[in-house]
Design an enzyme around this catalytic site. Structure first.
Site, mmCIF file in Angstrom:
data_model
loop_
_atom_site.group_PDB
_atom_site.id
_atom_site.type_symbol
_atom_site.label_atom_id
_atom_site.label_comp_id
_atom_site.label_asym_id
_atom_site.label_seq_id
_atom_site.Cartn_x
_atom_site.Cartn_y
_atom_site.Cartn_z
ATOM 1 N N GLY A 116 0.837 -1.202 0.000
ATOM 2 C CA GLY A 116 0.000 0.000 0.000
ATOM 3 C C GLY A 116 0.867 1.246 0.000
ATOM 4 O O GLY A 116 2.004 1.219 -0.483
ATOM 5 N N SER A 117 0.338 2.305 0.579
ATOM 6 C CA SER A 117 1.042 3.589 0.521
ATOM 7 C C SER A 117 2.203 3.631 1.524
ATOM 8 O O SER A 117 2.238 2.870 2.497
ATOM 9 C CB SER A 117 0.066 4.717 0.854
ATOM 10 O OG SER A 117 -0.365 4.569 2.195
ATOM 11 N N GLY A 176 2.766 2.221 5.393
ATOM 12 C CA GLY A 176 3.971 1.492 5.796
ATOM 13 C C GLY A 176 4.663 2.130 6.990
ATOM 14 O O GLY A 176 5.241 1.433 7.835
ATOM 15 N N GLU A 183 5.725 -3.389 0.855
ATOM 16 C CA GLU A 183 5.790 -3.058 -0.565
ATOM 17 C C GLU A 183 4.959 -1.793 -0.726
ATOM 18 O O GLU A 183 3.740 -1.837 -0.802
ATOM 19 C CB GLU A 183 5.247 -4.237 -1.374
ATOM 20 C CG GLU A 183 5.811 -4.307 -2.757
ATOM 21 C CD GLU A 183 4.855 -3.731 -3.760
ATOM 22 O OE1 GLU A 183 5.046 -2.542 -4.111
ATOM 23 O OE2 GLU A 183 3.925 -4.429 -4.155
HETATM 24 C C1 UN1 Z 1 1.424 -3.439 -7.653
HETATM 25 O O1 UN1 Z 1 1.153 -2.472 -8.354
HETATM 26 O O2 UN1 Z 1 1.206 -3.420 -6.405
HETATM 27 O O3 UN1 Z 1 4.914 -5.448 -12.001
HETATM 28 C C2 UN1 Z 1 1.969 -4.731 -8.160
HETATM 29 C C3 UN1 Z 1 3.716 -5.182 -12.112
HETATM 30 C C4 UN1 Z 1 2.729 -6.192 -11.608
HETATM 31 C C5 UN1 Z 1 2.555 -6.093 -10.136
HETATM 32 C C6 UN1 Z 1 2.282 -4.712 -9.620
HETATM 33 N N1 UN1 Z 1 3.203 -7.506 -11.952
HETATM 34 O O4 UN1 Z 1 3.310 -4.147 -12.626
#
Ligand code: UN1
Length: 500
Positions: A232-233, A237, A254
């Protein structure tokens, strides 16, 4: 198909989609499509206890047997691909092909995880002591909380869940409040796999919790949950990371990206244009990997911007269910407002904005449709250094590659990056230690659309976590170092003597 038919095809019943407290709207037309029941904070201790109980049984099954469940999940996903893809389109507003692509990403990670279930290997290590052997073994870690965002409402769950399951961990999933229906539809698919798998799977192996911050908080603070994987944002995080760390839990974060492409003088511009348009405009600029910054050599800047403007003018914007649409809606009106604000700030900084206006003609009423924007910036100002989750592409010029690399790195985020060049020296420099500081560094392809085989994630404010392929599985297990003495002596390491 109307909205109700999509829900029905995904196996969601009337009872599950009415009468709850959480209203769910479709970004396609802003219509309310369901009201779902929310998990209450008071339910969380029971959910967590169930996951702990499930862990005790699941961690004892051989990993290849655990992999069998994931194999069945992959099979079920293959047969539910169209229905689940349609749910992603309905609830996240993705065009049909991208909705299907997201389900394919789930299938791919299942395949990967099944193979992994027969590996989960450790090293053997040379011991300094005679008659000794050192090795490492990997063990299941425990219940894993998976917190996902609206923009990849199913793929990110599957990256975490397929891996967590083969690693021996139960999962508690908290999807975005904007996409609970897709999560519910996913659970239906998972339950079909569970049924085929049989009695080896404990109750509560994967649990879905729907709700807001309080539910998230319960997961983040629970000592019984050793791993929290949150997407998320950066703002989210910043809350999750320290809270998990405070109890010595592990987190895989992430978070935001602010992804750039450097376009060098030798670049194949036809390819670059296609890569730019897909990565800046695809998913309406709402991927964490979306292209947000274009750093172009001054010698080709005018030509490239001219070609992009032309490509942008003819982009089919509209109903994501319609064949041929490339740009669907933003997730909601709030996102459109944030896009407007960012463009106003860019203008105030001297940016020249092309496009970016709301679109109301030829699109379903009630959705937040926009024309993607190209913004020619005099320099990389503050608004450019922030992530705005919308199709805004800032363009800056450069003369020397080292300046382009410095500009690429001069943002707080570090997810994805790429260079278009046919010059080997430039390409290698960009992916070297002197180059991009991101977790994903590409050559002659855009920053988005990564395959599941690689580790996915990034540095700095992106959070440092790695999910999906490569050895990201290690984040879901605990490592034990074993020293085995098969001699009849007891020598001490480092030459220490301790004779009794
Ligand atoms: C995301 O935007 O959280 O690489 C994941 C990509 C995708 C996954 C994105 N396979 O754009």
């Amino acid at each position: 198909m109307n909205h109700a038919d999509v829900l029905q095809a995904a196996g969601l019943s009337e009872a599950e989609t009415t009468g709850g407290t959480l209203a769910v709207t479709s970004p396609i037309d802003g219509a309310e499509v369901a009201r779902v029941a929310e998990t209450q904070p008071g339910d969380m201790p029971e959910v967590i206890a169930r996951a702990q109980e499930a862990f005790r049984a699941w961690c004892m099954l051989p990993a290849p047997r655990r992999g069998e469940l994931v194999r069945l999940l992959g099979e079920e996903l293959r047969s539910a691909k169209a229905q689940l893809g349609a749910m992603v389109t309905l609830e996240a507003g993705k065009i049909v092909s991208e909705g299907l692509g997201e389900v394919q990403e789930m299938i791919d990670i299942c395949d990967f995880a099944v193979g992994l279930s027969r590996q989960l290997y450790g090293l053997t290590i040379a011991s300094e002591r005679p008659g000794h052997r050192m090795m490492e073994t990997w063990h299941p870690l425990g219940p894993t909380a998976v917190i996902t965002a609206f923009n990849f409402p199913v793929a990110v769950w599957s990256w975490n869940t397929a891996i967590a399951l083969v690693c021996g961990n139960p999962v508690i999933w908290k999807p975005s409040e904007k996409t609970p229906l897709t999560a519910m539809a996913c659970m239906k698919v998972f339950e079909r796999a569970l049924k085929r798998f049989g009695a080896d799977a404990p109750e509560g192996l994967v649990q879905l919790v729907i709700g807001g911050a309080q539910i998230g908080e319960a997961l983040v603070t629970a000592r019984e949950i050793p791993l929290v994987s949150a997407t998320g944002s950066t703002r989210m995080g910043r809350i999750v990371g320290p809270k998990v760390a405070e109890r010595f839990g592990r987190s895989i974060l992430e978070l935001g990206g602010n992804n750039a492409m450097v376009v060098a003088p030798s670049a194949d511009l036809d390819m670059a244009v296609r890569a730019i348009v897909f990565s800046a405009v695809g998913t309406a600029g709402q991927r964490c990997t979306s292209l947000r910054r274009l750093i172009v050599h001054e010698s080709i800047r005018e030509e490239l911007v001219g070609r992009l403007k032309k490509a942008y003018e003819s982009l089919p914007i509209g109903d994501p269910r319609r064949e041929g649409t490339l740009v669907g809606p933003l997730i909601d009106m709030g996102a459109r407002e944030r896009m407007r604000e960012a463009l106003a700030r860019a203008r105030a900084d001297g940016g020249r904005v092309h496009g970016g206006q709301p679109v109301s003609e030829g699109v379903p009423a009630g959705g937040a449709y926009v024309a993607p924007a190209i913004v020619e910036m005099p320099e990389q100002t503050e608004v450019v250094r922030e992530e705005t989750f919308a199709p805004i592409l800032y363009v800056m010029g450069y003369d020397r590659l080292e300046d382009a690399i410095a500009m690429q790195n001069a943002v707080p985020q570090g997810l994805s990056s790429c260079i278009f060049t046919l010059d080997l020296r430039e390409a290698e420099t960009f992916i070297s230690a002197a180059g991009s500081d991101c977790g994903i560094v590409n050559v002659n392809i855009g920053p988005s659309g990564a395959e599941i085989g690689g580790a996915f994630g990034g540095e700095k404010e992106t959070g440092g976590g790695r999910e999906s392929g490569s050895d990201a599985w290690k984040g879901y297990m605990r490592r034990a170092t074993n020293t085995i003495n098969y001699s009849d002596r007891l020598p001490l390491a480092q030459g220490v003597r301790f004779d009794i």
